[in-house]
Scaffold this motif. Structure first.
Motif, PDB file in Angstrom:
ATOM      1  N   PHE A   1       0.768  -1.234   0.000  1.00 54.28           N
ATOM      2  CA  PHE A   1       0.000   0.000   0.000  1.00 54.28           C
ATOM      3  C   PHE A   1       0.800   1.285   0.000  1.00 54.28           C
ATOM      4  O   PHE A   1       1.969   1.333   0.323  1.00 54.28           O
ATOM      5  N   GLN A   2       0.075   2.267  -0.434  1.00 57.92           N
ATOM      6  CA  GLN A   2       0.602   3.614  -0.561  1.00 57.92           C
ATOM      7  C   GLN A   2       0.566   4.277   0.808  1.00 57.92           C
ATOM      8  O   GLN A   2      -0.504   4.426   1.383  1.00 57.92           O
ATOM      9  N   LEU A   3       1.726   4.662   1.292  1.00 59.08           N
ATOM     10  CA  LEU A   3       1.747   5.383   2.570  1.00 59.08           C
ATOM     11  C   LEU A   3       1.571   6.875   2.349  1.00 59.08           C
ATOM     12  O   LEU A   3       1.255   7.609   3.264  1.00 59.08           O
ATOM     13  N   GLY A   4       1.827   7.270   1.115  1.00 60.18           N
ATOM     14  CA  GLY A   4       1.781   8.703   0.843  1.00 60.18           C
ATOM     15  C   GLY A   4       2.885   9.398   1.618  1.00 60.18           C
ATOM     16  O   GLY A   4       4.013   8.911   1.694  1.00 60.18           O
ATOM     17  N   ARG A   5       2.532  10.520   2.235  1.00 60.67           N
ATOM     18  CA  ARG A   5       3.550  11.290   2.941  1.00 60.67           C
ATOM     19  C   ARG A   5       3.367  11.250   4.455  1.00 60.67           C
ATOM     20  O   ARG A   5       3.940  12.047   5.176  1.00 60.67           O
ATOM     21  N   LYS A   6       2.590  10.273   4.905  1.00 60.02           N
ATOM     22  CA  LYS A   6       2.299  10.216   6.343  1.00 60.02           C
ATOM     23  C   LYS A   6       3.581  10.145   7.187  1.00 60.02           C
ATOM     24  O   LYS A   6       3.774  10.930   8.104  1.00 60.02           O
TER      25      LYS A   6
END
Ligand code: ATP
Ligand code: MG
Ligand code: MG
Ligand code: MG
Length: 581
Positions: A431-436
């Motif tokens: 999965f995509q964590l993005g910028r968290k």
């Protein structure tokens, strides 16, 4: 490699271990692959450790093939990074926390996003350094609420976790797809029957999220699929609102139609009076919508422990009371499900009153759920009904709330046909964590224009130790395990029978020749053990090809048996190596 059973550190068992519920747990213990050290914590014996390393090797090869680089972090980690991302708290009871001699806080890593993010931040500072993919194969620790099924859900387990670092979301997609392709290769090579489903990313944040589920009746995940290829974890699906449940003879009669309908405040007062809870009084909240919860004892008294109708709309108390009549607390039957389209099955987990689950469906949940407590929930709209569930058995073991929002027969959201439900074991999750994490920990690089940008991340896990058990779930019969060749502890299991020295000598030289030809051999060279016991052990252990060297030797033949199909064939001794390599 030749493993000789006369000296191999192995004792097979005739009896299933008492705590074992699922086939993989029973068989892996009985066949001498693992031994329990503590609940959810297992030791690997020689055969089991060989299989585990075979799985690791497959995972490692496919990770290396997409250019991911292997690193190795400690399992014992400092608190601060997890504090910075709020996970020291968020992880709740699942986190193993400990103190060092100076009183400093540490944890045993349940997953390593923080550590990878910080390491990359330490060393990299430019877009030119990206993309980057790092991975490790590591022991993880999660104090699972109910470690079940042996190594399928351990409190200590082996995971491959990788993390990707990209300068933009578009670049991230390339990294994501490379991992996805690698996972397909991994699970194909592991010989698993699996599906790729859309998933929610839960506590991790981010949007692209897919799970690889091994199809298995004993799986803890429920997913839906359509003939047209749609597949999603039930957590990830939203469906059209079903029609109101016909509670009474006038299904269309709604609370709003009743003049003397009490407000939610009246109901809350009613609950607090009738079912007082000193620790956490019932209260109204805007996250409580249209859900009725009836909690009662499983011991047959059917005395409701708690009843609640939350909602931001008014509720007909008469209807509520009708719901708590003992007769109304009978679990729904298959006929009920067939008759009432609004009845759906699902889970509700121990949570907090008014807690919102990952998919945005709201529940009224009593936080004092105890093992053995049954829940009945019902709702008028949007039609959530969860019945006859046992805390710990049916709730997700990590205590999160999941809900089946769909039922068999619902149309797939993409219009690809009616959905059916099935069970699976989560083997992998991408999965995509993005910028968290990069935001929380300040991982930035300079872009082409010399501007600081926050790095976009992905996180990818494979349950390496879980895979060993999932393969067994997928591939066994009454007699024992049936390993796919690539993960099997050996390629060929030679069984020498009888008392004749010549037989043992012939078997031994066959073992040597196979070994020289690169075939991995498990050799049952035990003296004084009956053929029956040896055959049973060979079936239990599950090496793909079994070669019996015995009476046939007088006629110059050995018997070659396929563990999976049971097919037997006589092969001339001289041709055996060629046949088996
Ligand atoms: P589950 O839903 O089964 O609890 P998870 O979603 O919590 O798993 P992730 O955080 O996505 O797990 O971890 C990546 C992988 O690690 C999972 O896909 C699974 O294969 C494996 N895994 C997670 N928890 C365990 C466990 N307790 N024992 C063995 N393997 C596990
Ligand atoms: Mg979990
Ligand atoms: Mg999961
Ligand atoms: Mg997961």
């Amino acid at each position: 490699m030749i493993l000789r059973m006369s000296t191999l550190f192995l004792r097979t068992l005739r009896e299933d271990p008492v705590d074992a519920e699922v086939p993989s747990h029973k068989l892996l213990v009985r066949a001498g692959y693992v031994r329990r050290a503590a609940p959810g914590i297992y030791s690997w014996l020689p055969l089991g450790y060989t299989v585990l390393r075979n799985v690791e090797a497959i995972v490692r090869e496919e990770m290396n093939a997409i250019g991911a680089q292997e690193v190795h972090f400690p399992a014992l980690l400092p608190r601060e990074p997890y504090e910075a991302t709020n996970r020291w708290e968020e992880y709740g009871d699942n986190l193993f926390r400990l103190k060092d001699r100076k009183g400093g806080d540490y944890l045993l890593g349940p997953t390593h996003e923080e550590m990878f993010t910080l390491l990359v931040k330490d060393l990299y500072s430019s877009y030119k350094d990206l993309p980057l993919a790092l991975y490790q194969i590591q022991t993880k620790y999660r104090d699972e609420a109910r470690p079940r099924a042996g190594i399928l859900r351990g409190r200590e387990f082996v995971m491959k976790d990788s993390y990707t670092f990209d300068v933009s979301d578009e670049a991230f997609m390339t990294s994501y797809l490379a991992h996805r392709a690698a996972y397909i290769k991994i699970f194909d090579r592991l010989g698993l029957d699996y599906v790729i489903v859309k998933a929610t990313s839960g506590a991790m944040g981010g949007s692209a999220s897919e799970e690889f589920l091994a199809t298995a009746e004993n799986g803890e995940d429920t997913y839906v699929r359509s003939p047209g290829g749609y597949a999603a974890n039930v957590e990830a699906v939203t469906t059209p609102v079903p029609p109101p449940l016909p509670y009474d003879d006038e299904p269309a009669a709604h609370a709003e139609d009743t003049p003397d309908t009490p407000t939610i405040e009246t109901l809350v007062a009613h609950l607090n009076e009738r079912f007082p809870r000193a620790d956490r009084p019932w209260h109204a909240s805007d996250t409580l919508k249209n859900v009725l919860v009836i909690l009662h004892h499983p011991d047959g008294t059917r005395e409701p422990l708690a009843v609640g109708v939350p909602g931001d709309r008014e509720v007909d108390e008469k209807r509520l009371q009708a719901q708590v009549e003992p007769a109304e607390l009978e679990p729904f039957t298959e006929a009920d499900f067939a008759a009432h389209p609004a009845l759906v099955r699902g889970y509700i987990g121990p949570g907090v009153l008014g807690e919102k689950n990952a998919s945005g469906i709201r529940y009224l949940v009593d936080p004092r759920v105890v093992e053995g407590t049954r829940w009945v929930t019902g709702a008028n709209t949007p039609g959530q009904h969860v019945i006859d569930l046992v805390a710990g058995r049916d709730f997700t073991a990590d205590g999160t709330i999941e809900a089946a929002e769909v039922r068999a027969g619902d149309p797939a959201p993409d219009g690809s046909g009616p959905l059916e439900t099935a069970r699976g074991i989560e083997m992998g999750h991408i999965f995509q964590l993005g910028r968290k994490y990069s935001e929380a920990l300040g991982l930035q690089v300079l872009d082409e224009n010399g501007k600081l940008v926050t790095v976009t991340m992905g996180s990818y896990g494979v349950g390496v130790s879980r895979a060993v058990a999932a393969i067994v779930e997928n591939s066994h019969d009454d007699a024992g395990i049936v390993w796919p060749r690539e993960v099997a502890p050996a390629d060929v299991h030679i069984v020498a029978t009888g008392k004749d020295d010549a037989v043992f000598e012939a078997a031994s030289s066959l073992a040597d020749e196979l070994d020289a030809a690169g075939v991995r051999v498990l050799f049952d060279d035990r003296r004084g053990v009956s053929p029956g016991v040896k055959f049973k052990d060979s079936e239990l252990i599950g090496v793909p090809t079994i070669v019996v060297v015995g009476r046939g030797l007088a006629d110059g033949v050995v018997e070659v048996k396929d563990r999976a199909t049971g097919e037997r064939e006589e092969v001339a001794v001289g041709a055996a190596v060629d046949r088996l390599r």
